[in-house]
Design a protein around this motif. Structure first.
Motif, PDB file in Angstrom:
ATOM      1  N   UNK A 178       0.304  16.888   8.246  1.00 17.40           N
ATOM      2  CA  UNK A 178       1.067  17.727   9.170  1.00 17.40           C
ATOM      3  C   UNK A 178       0.701  17.471  10.622  1.00 17.40           C
ATOM      4  N   UNK A 179      -0.460  16.857  10.855  1.00 16.59           N
ATOM      5  CA  UNK A 179      -0.835  16.551  12.236  1.00 16.59           C
ATOM      6  C   UNK A 179      -0.414  15.153  12.656  1.00 16.59           C
ATOM      7  N   UNK A 180       0.410  14.510  11.842  1.00 17.65           N
ATOM      8  CA  UNK A 180       0.921  13.194  12.216  1.00 17.65           C
ATOM      9  C   UNK A 180      -0.058  12.059  12.007  1.00 17.65           C
ATOM     10  N   UNK A 181      -1.095  12.307  11.212  1.00 21.15           N
ATOM     11  CA  UNK A 181      -2.051  11.235  10.952  1.00 21.15           C
ATOM     12  C   UNK A 181      -1.795  10.641   9.573  1.00 21.15           C
ATOM     13  N   UNK A 182      -1.873   9.329   9.530  1.00 21.67           N
ATOM     14  CA  UNK A 182      -1.541   8.653   8.276  1.00 21.67           C
ATOM     15  C   UNK A 182      -2.789   8.328   7.465  1.00 21.67           C
ATOM     16  N   UNK A 183      -2.641   8.440   6.157  1.00 21.42           N
ATOM     17  CA  UNK A 183      -3.696   8.029   5.229  1.00 21.42           C
ATOM     18  C   UNK A 183      -3.101   6.961   4.338  1.00 21.42           C
ATOM     19  N   UNK A 233       0.858  -1.193   0.000  1.00 23.54           N
ATOM     20  CA  UNK A 233       0.000   0.000   0.000  1.00 23.54           C
ATOM     21  C   UNK A 233       0.886   1.233   0.000  1.00 23.54           C
ATOM     22  N   UNK A 234       0.252   2.367  -0.230  1.00 24.12           N
ATOM     23  CA  UNK A 234       0.961   3.639  -0.204  1.00 24.12           C
ATOM     24  C   UNK A 234       0.517   4.366   1.068  1.00 24.12           C
ATOM     25  N   UNK A 235       1.449   4.945   1.784  1.00 22.30           N
ATOM     26  CA  UNK A 235       1.068   5.651   3.008  1.00 22.30           C
ATOM     27  C   UNK A 235       1.630   7.056   3.025  1.00 22.30           C
ATOM     28  N   UNK A 236       0.781   8.006   3.380  1.00 27.29           N
ATOM     29  CA  UNK A 236       1.251   9.389   3.505  1.00 27.29           C
ATOM     30  C   UNK A 236       0.840   9.903   4.876  1.00 27.29           C
ATOM     31  N   UNK A 237       1.568  10.902   5.327  1.00 26.62           N
ATOM     32  CA  UNK A 237       1.327  11.387   6.681  1.00 26.62           C
ATOM     33  C   UNK A 237       1.135  12.896   6.642  1.00 26.62           C
ATOM     34  N   UNK A 265       2.224  18.542  -2.037  1.00 26.52           N
ATOM     35  CA  UNK A 265       1.285  19.218  -1.134  1.00 26.52           C
ATOM     36  C   UNK A 265       1.792  19.237   0.294  1.00 26.52           C
ATOM     37  N   UNK A 266       3.020  18.814   0.479  1.00 29.09           N
ATOM     38  CA  UNK A 266       3.606  18.946   1.802  1.00 29.09           C
ATOM     39  C   UNK A 266       3.437  17.755   2.727  1.00 29.09           C
ATOM     40  N   UNK A 267       2.952  16.647   2.228  1.00 27.27           N
ATOM     41  CA  UNK A 267       2.830  15.476   3.094  1.00 27.27           C
ATOM     42  C   UNK A 267       4.182  14.795   3.241  1.00 27.27           C
ATOM     43  N   UNK A 268       4.341  14.050   4.329  1.00 26.82           N
ATOM     44  CA  UNK A 268       5.504  13.190   4.449  1.00 26.82           C
ATOM     45  C   UNK A 268       5.087  11.805   3.942  1.00 26.82           C
ATOM     46  N   UNK A 269       6.063  11.051   3.484  1.00 24.75           N
ATOM     47  CA  UNK A 269       5.735   9.756   2.877  1.00 24.75           C
ATOM     48  C   UNK A 269       6.189   8.597   3.767  1.00 24.75           C
ATOM     49  N   UNK A 270       5.291   7.660   3.966  1.00 21.57           N
ATOM     50  CA  UNK A 270       5.661   6.437   4.686  1.00 21.57           C
ATOM     51  C   UNK A 270       6.228   5.415   3.706  1.00 21.57           C
ATOM     52  N   UNK A 271       5.630   5.403   2.527  1.00 16.03           N
ATOM     53  CA  UNK A 271       6.111   4.463   1.508  1.00 16.03           C
ATOM     54  C   UNK A 271       5.152   4.539   0.339  1.00 16.03           C
ATOM     55  N   UNK A 315       1.732   5.399  -6.744  1.00 16.80           N
ATOM     56  CA  UNK A 315       2.982   6.159  -6.745  1.00 16.80           C
ATOM     57  C   UNK A 315       2.745   7.603  -7.152  1.00 16.80           C
ATOM     58  N   UNK A 316       1.909   7.810  -8.171  1.00 19.69           N
ATOM     59  CA  UNK A 316       1.606   9.191  -8.577  1.00 19.69           C
ATOM     60  C   UNK A 316       0.943   9.950  -7.445  1.00 19.69           C
ATOM     61  N   UNK A 317       0.099   9.242  -6.715  1.00 17.08           N
ATOM     62  CA  UNK A 317      -0.581   9.869  -5.580  1.00 17.08           C
ATOM     63  C   UNK A 317       0.443  10.296  -4.537  1.00 17.08           C
ATOM     64  N   UNK A 318       1.424   9.428  -4.301  1.00 10.19           N
ATOM     65  CA  UNK A 318       2.470   9.760  -3.340  1.00 10.19           C
ATOM     66  C   UNK A 318       3.266  10.983  -3.807  1.00 10.19           C
ATOM     67  N   UNK A 319       3.509  11.044  -5.105  1.00  6.90           N
ATOM     68  CA  UNK A 319       4.264  12.184  -5.643  1.00  6.90           C
ATOM     69  C   UNK A 319       3.491  13.486  -5.474  1.00  6.90           C
TER      70      UNK A 319
END
Lengths: 346, 365
Positions: free
Chosen positions: A136-141, A130-134, A161-167, A152-156
């Motif tokens: 600014x409030x530390x919550x993962x989607x 799966x793809x995981x993004x985090x 948009x300023x998210x951090x990436x889990x994978x 992958x495009x979604x992660x990019x």
């Protein structure tokens, strides 16, 4: 969490570039690694083995296989398959571009990644495709989906948009603590792809651009990896449909049972695929192991864990999202835009 | 390109038609007729359970179908489309569509080499699927019978089921099948496909019953095998009616065994390990998963979209069907077979099997 020692019989000048594990490299040498991988010629210890399909040699806690993948013969041995330290030995070579850039791709696909998944599972951690993004409030989607769903495009886009990436391809669900952790494989590739741009066509040209970028890019990455565990805010299951005319993605809330089954199914389907492009035999190894020894290896894995998975799923928003056949940037924004409360449920 | 539909019946349980619209030249590469000839029925049926069409086709996925990859698979309710399956140097594309009132429709297109593999990789699976819908497990096994007591010998390739069953047939047992058997409690039914012979599963007696042209074919295939370093492995297909005198369609089941090859050189005498019906069902399911490994993948992909469907739990259902079909008085075993078993090994094993079922076959007429 899992320590791995990899040694290779060859010197790989491009080691860190195509190395799927580059993110995880550390300086310290582990005393007692969970997994040891040796990539070089070896003689297998196939005493007292049962043989399946003329190619799988199995005995309790051990399996050896010699096989063909894309016209390339390889030998693979895994000791500690069920318990104890995992020792993987691999020998084989090939001469195509992918294998020069990433020579450890085949052992990675066919043995290392499944064994990492297995060792993590022993510690109640579920490695999920799966793809995981985090945010600014530390919550993962988290976005779960089969190949072609633009994870992958979604992660990019999330990076922009300023998210951090889990994978962008794998994440870890910590079932005991009910959190999600990162698992950035091919981190260098992801960082390069983010710079090069649009992945929507899986073309040869795109691949060449990616590889060229890998070799020559020197600027620091834009991708910020989220290394601490996060609570899971939402899990979305992406389905790519054949419909051309969909104005926007269609969301539908689902229950934990359905979500748990979809996660399992996604992982099981992923066992058949590989980064190297050929089919992976891992599912066949498992079936051969169980066939010859009469052991119930995989079942005990999943069913016990289903309870824990459902516990974790209870904490987050769950939905299924149908996507149109042709990806477009607007719907990607919609996917990123929701945060549990601002969804359009159909 | 003429339309020609042939109808077959599997033990009277599943009727299927094959409509091969490819050219005469294509057909030279592999005729399904050869493979399934034993099952052919003379008059075409009005309604069949499965309708198979071989030849070029355009997929017709329902409007709400899902897509995996860049069109590698399409999935919808009771619909599976595989754009390109590759096996060695062959490829094929297939579409499986179940309609509520009609037959299971299967459309397959392939290159010439693909025709050799379609029967085993696709059509056999479709038959397995259709039988399972009726609660009947298809088991990858050979079978013989005394008349009252049937022995089912299941294994993976190289496990010895052909060698053992031909040995038993030589001792006077009736021959049911070499490759697949259907279990319908309390009986086993033959699903007779040709014997797939290669050098390693050919006993002396069997070889002596083969016609000269077939023996030459064996030598030819062995040469090709050696010349390609083991890549090109062609079996010689023999109609069991040509080599066995006593054939039988059905028999009550008395003993079921899974033969597993071992590399232990010291196994000169057979070990028969008694196992429960549960364990037999478990390993038999794994055997089937390996036999139909390509479809296993399609079902795994399908399950993501339809997690509560029958297909998502296909192997659990199969396991259950095996368990239910094997009654309590059937003895189940795991038998370890060495890699290069001698004739004595199979003689000894045949005797052990006979003592387990407690009856010898009728003497040869």
């Amino acid at each position: 969490m899992v320590t791995i020692r990899i040694s290779s019989g060859r010197s790989d000048p491009l080691q860190s570039i195509g190395n799927p594990m580059s993110f995880f490299e550390t300086e310290s040498v582990p005393d007692n690694p969970d997994i040891v991988l040796n990539v070089s010629e070896f003689v297998p210890d196939t005493r007292d083995c049962r043989i399946v399909d003329h190619k799988y040699h199995v005995r309790q806690n051990y399996l050896f296989c010699t096989d063909n993948s894309n016209g390339r013969t390889f030998k693979l041995e895994i000791s500690g398959f069920e318990t104890g330290r995992v020792s993987i030995r691999f020998a084989g070579s090939a001469w195509n571009l992918k294998n020069i850039i990433a020579p450890n791709l085949l052992p990675f696909d066919s043995a290392l990644l499944p064994m990492i998944q297995s060792v993590l599972a022993r510690k109640s951690m579920l490695l999920v495709h799966a793809c995981g993004i985090c945010d600014s409030e530390g919550r993962a989607h988290i976005f779960v989906g089969r190949s072609g769903t633009q994870k992958t495009s979604l992660a990019m886009l999330a990076v922009k948009r300023g998210y951090r990436i889990l994978g962008d391809d794998r994440i870890i669900l910590d079932l005991r603590n009910r959190k999600v952790m990162s698992f950035p494989i091919f981190s260098r590739v992801v960082e390069t792809v983010e710079k090069i741009g649009d992945l929507s066509t899986n073309s040869e040209l795109q691949r060449i651009r990616t590889i060229t970028g890998l070799l020559f890019t020197k600027k620091p990455p834009n991708v910020r990896w989220q290394t601490d565990p996060c609570t899971i805010s939402s899990i979305a299951f992406l389905n790519r449909t054949l419909r051309h005319s969909m104005t926007r993605p269609e969301f539908q809330r689902i229950d934990t049972d359905r979500a748990a089954l979809k996660i399992e199914a996604n992982n099981r389907a992923e066992h058949h695929t590989s980064y190297s492009g050929s089919r992976s035999n891992y599912s066949d190894f498992l079936a051969a192991y169980e066939f010859a020894l009469g052991r119930r290896y995989t079942e005990s894995d999943l069913t016990e864990r289903r309870e824990l998975v459902i516990n974790l799923l209870n904490l987050s928003e769950l939905c299924e999202i149908d996507l149109p056949l042709v990806p477009n940037p607007e719907y990607m924004e919609t996917l990123l835009g929701w945060n549990g409360s601002s969804w359009n449920t159909s | 390109m003429r339309r020609k539909t042939t109808t077959y019946s599997v033990a009277g349980l599943i009727d299927y038609s094959v409509n091969d619209v490819t050219s005469v030249v294509d057909k030279m590469f592999g005729s399904f007729n050869d493979y399934y000839a034993v099952n052919k029925i003379a008059s075409p049926k009005e309604r069949v359970d499965v309708a198979i069409e071989i030849g070029d086709f355009k997929p017709r996925p329902p409007s709400d179908a899902f897509c995996v990859g860049e069109g590698e698979f399409y999935f919808a309710d009771d619909y599976i489309y595989v754009r390109n399956e590759r096996y060695k140097s062959s490829w094929w594309t297939l579409e499986l569509e179940e309609t509520p009132d009609g037959p299971l429709s299967v459309r397959i297109n392939s290159n010439n080499l693909g025709r050799l593999f379609i029967a085993g990789h696709v059509i056999d699976f479709v038959i397995h699927l259709s039988l399972l819908k009726k609660g009947l497990p298809l088991i990858h096994a050979s079978a013989v019978s005394t008349g009252e007591k049937g022995i089912m010998l299941s294994s993976r390739g190289g496990g010895g089921k052909t060698l053992l069953s031909s040995n038993l047939a030589n001792r006077g047992y009736d021959f049911l099948a070499d490759n697949f058997v259907i279990v319908q409690n309390p009986d086993i039914l033959a699903f007779p496909t040709p014997l797939n012979l290669f050098t390693y599963n050919l006993s002396r007696d069997l070889r002596s019953r083969l016609s000269i042209p077939n023996r030459l074919k064996l030598v030819k295939n062995q040469t090709i095998y050696a010349a390609t370093g083991g890549y090109a492995k062609f079996f010689v297909r023999i109609d069991p009616r040509d080599v066995f005198e006593r054939l039988r369609q059905r028999s009550p089941l008395a003993l079921a065994a899974q033969l597993v090859q071992t590399n232990d050189e010291y196994v000169t005498k057979p070990t028969m390990e008694r196992i429960s019906v549960d364990e037999f069902a478990h390993v038999t399911t794994r055997n089937q998963m390996l036999e139909f490994r390509l479809f296993r993948r399609y079902l795994d992909e399908y399950a993501y979209f339809f997690p509560f469907s029958d297909k998502a739990v296909h192997w659990d259902r199969y396991d259950e069907a095996v368990r239910r079909s094997i009654s309590g008085n059937v003895k189940c075993f795991r038998i370890l077979v060495p890699q290069q078993p001698r004739v004595e090994f199979f003689e000894c094993l045949s005797e052990l099997l006979e003592s387990e079922i407690g009856v010898r076959p009728k003497e040869n007429a």
